[in-house]
Motif scaffolding. Structure first.
Motif, mmCIF file in Angstrom:
data_model
loop_
_atom_site.group_PDB
_atom_site.id
_atom_site.type_symbol
_atom_site.label_atom_id
_atom_site.label_comp_id
_atom_site.label_asym_id
_atom_site.label_seq_id
_atom_site.Cartn_x
_atom_site.Cartn_y
_atom_site.Cartn_z
ATOM 1 N N THR A 123 -102.083 -30.455 98.892
ATOM 2 C CA THR A 123 -101.916 -30.786 100.207
ATOM 3 C C THR A 123 -100.695 -30.914 100.762
ATOM 4 O O THR A 123 -100.507 -30.897 101.912
ATOM 5 N N LYS A 124 -99.664 -30.424 99.895
ATOM 6 C CA LYS A 124 -98.120 -30.648 100.296
ATOM 7 C C LYS A 124 -97.744 -29.192 100.333
ATOM 8 O O LYS A 124 -98.227 -28.538 99.579
ATOM 9 N N PRO A 125 -96.688 -28.793 100.819
ATOM 10 C CA PRO A 125 -95.920 -27.585 100.998
ATOM 11 C C PRO A 125 -95.428 -27.547 99.644
ATOM 12 O O PRO A 125 -94.870 -28.091 99.044
ATOM 13 N N LEU A 126 -95.359 -26.270 99.058
ATOM 14 C CA LEU A 126 -95.031 -25.779 97.679
ATOM 15 C C LEU A 126 -93.858 -24.885 97.762
ATOM 16 O O LEU A 126 -93.458 -24.364 98.801
ATOM 17 N N SER A 127 -93.204 -25.428 96.711
ATOM 18 C CA SER A 127 -91.936 -24.739 96.673
ATOM 19 C C SER A 127 -91.932 -22.905 96.328
ATOM 20 O O SER A 127 -93.163 -22.762 95.679
ATOM 21 N N ALA A 128 -91.034 -22.236 96.432
ATOM 22 C CA ALA A 128 -91.106 -20.821 95.900
ATOM 23 C C ALA A 128 -91.553 -20.922 94.337
ATOM 24 O O ALA A 128 -92.289 -20.144 93.931
ATOM 25 N N ASP A 129 -90.873 -21.724 93.456
ATOM 26 C CA ASP A 129 -91.209 -21.541 92.304
ATOM 27 C C ASP A 129 -92.727 -21.977 91.972
ATOM 28 O O ASP A 129 -93.309 -21.646 91.014
ATOM 29 N N GLU A 130 -93.205 -22.976 92.762
ATOM 30 C CA GLU A 130 -94.627 -23.789 92.482
ATOM 31 C C GLU A 130 -95.558 -22.365 92.843
ATOM 32 O O GLU A 130 -96.555 -22.359 92.317
ATOM 33 N N LEU A 131 -95.148 -21.770 93.990
ATOM 34 C CA LEU A 131 -96.063 -20.638 94.447
ATOM 35 C C LEU A 131 -96.027 -19.335 93.499
ATOM 36 O O LEU A 131 -97.067 -18.863 93.151
ATOM 37 N N LYS A 132 -95.085 -19.359 92.889
ATOM 38 C CA LYS A 132 -94.752 -18.272 91.759
ATOM 39 C C LYS A 132 -95.611 -18.675 90.594
ATOM 40 O O LYS A 132 -96.530 -17.743 89.982
#
Length: 318
Positions: A22-31
């Motif tokens: 539900t919250k914006p994800l960091s580039a690392d989390e998206l990876k």
């Protein structure tokens, strides 16, 4: 908190947790998410708490979102064109009794890949449950691993299909599900050409790209080609390649249409509300792309055979 991944089958499907979608994800989390998708093809996220708006915003992390077709004067149950209505509900949120709508949805019970009938293929589909049938009465979703299925084909079969191209039609799959459409009419409608075998970009593994939308194989006799397609689908949907997801409200399932097939499980369509909403990402597009300037679904459905037109069926019932 790092992503936790629990495989469902050794090489296919995983239950994922540890990230708040539900919250914006960091580039690392998206990876982490895309790495899990490249490895397992399907990821299951329980009790996400996503709203429609958050569902759409999360989905934009993976590319341009296709939009439902526009029809002049038509009314829609959902507020966002990026949300495809995969429910059995009418515009008032009640179980539809419209026979045309019910007939149209039968095609979802066949093994398919989303939007294979479009020239611009879909990569990720993200289906969120808002209402589901009670436990034990069906309504699950089944997934099949088309990478492992390809890997296990005989060398002779791999050689036979290596350069073959499938012709894909939405109306063909609806006909297979029982819709009354003449094959000559289907032949007059748009069809999309896609190779039966391709290299899945995220993993580098070869995968089948076949399903109920695949009507014929270019350059092959119709009967011979259709028999081959049925043989490949039967091979790819053997138990060792397949699992199902039993839904709860708030669950999100992401699958990669370029290395999977899926189908809806049977349930009493007229007795239980099943409110499912799907976003679909166009292959090869950039994250957070808001508009590409085209609208291919509206263009395609402008030429829809009225006998299987779900939107017209719903409008007629108003």
């Amino acid at each position: 908190m790092p992503l936790k991944v629990e495989p469902i089958l050794p090489k296919f499907g995983a239950e994922c947790s540890g990230l708040d979608l539900t919250k914006p994800l960091s580039a690392d989390e998206l990876k982490q998410v895309t790495d899990a998708m490249d490895t397992y093809g399907v990821t299951v996220w329980r009790n996400t708490g996503l709203t429609d708006e958050q569902h759409v915003e999360f989905s934009r992390n993976f590319g341009y979102l296709e939009r439902v077709p526009l029809r002049e004067g038509a009314k829609y149950r959902l507020s966002c064109r990026e949300l495809f209505d995969a429910s059995n509900l009418n515009l008032d949120g009640q179980i539809t009794q419209d026979k045309a709508a019910i007939e149209y949805r039968k095609g979802d019970r066949l093994w398919h890949t989303d939007s294979a009938y479009m020239e611009k293929r879909t990569s990720y589909s993200m289906l969120l449950a808002h209402a589901v049938p009670p436990p034990g009465v069906g309504g699950e979703t089944w997934f099949a691993d088309t990478r492992s299925a390809y890997h296990d084909l005989s060398p002779e079969m791999k050689a036979l299909i290596e350069d073959k191209v499938g012709l894909n039609s939405l109306w063909w799959s609806r006909k297979q599900a029982g819709a009354d459409i003449d094959e000559a009419e289907i032949d007059a409608r748009p069809k999309a050409r896609h190779p039966l075998v391709h290299v899945h970009k995220g993993s580098g593994r070869k995968s089948l790209f076949i399903a109920a939308h695949t009507m014929d194989i270019e350059g092959m006799d119709k009967a011979e080609g259709r028999a081959l397609l049925q043989q490949l689908i039967a091979h790819a949907t053997q138990p060792q390649y397949v699992f199902n997801v039993k839904w709860n409200v708030g669950d999100l399932v992401i699958w990669d249409n370029l290395c999977t097939m899926h189908r809806g499980g049977e349930y009493d369509y007229t007795a239980y509300r099943r409110d499912m909403r799907r976003t679909t990402v166009r292959e090869g597009t950039e994250p957070h792309t808001m508009d590409t300037g085209d609208d291919p679904f509206t263009e395609l459905f402008a030429a829809t055979p009225r006998t299987v037109d779900i939107n017209a069926a719903r409008d007629a019932g108003r």
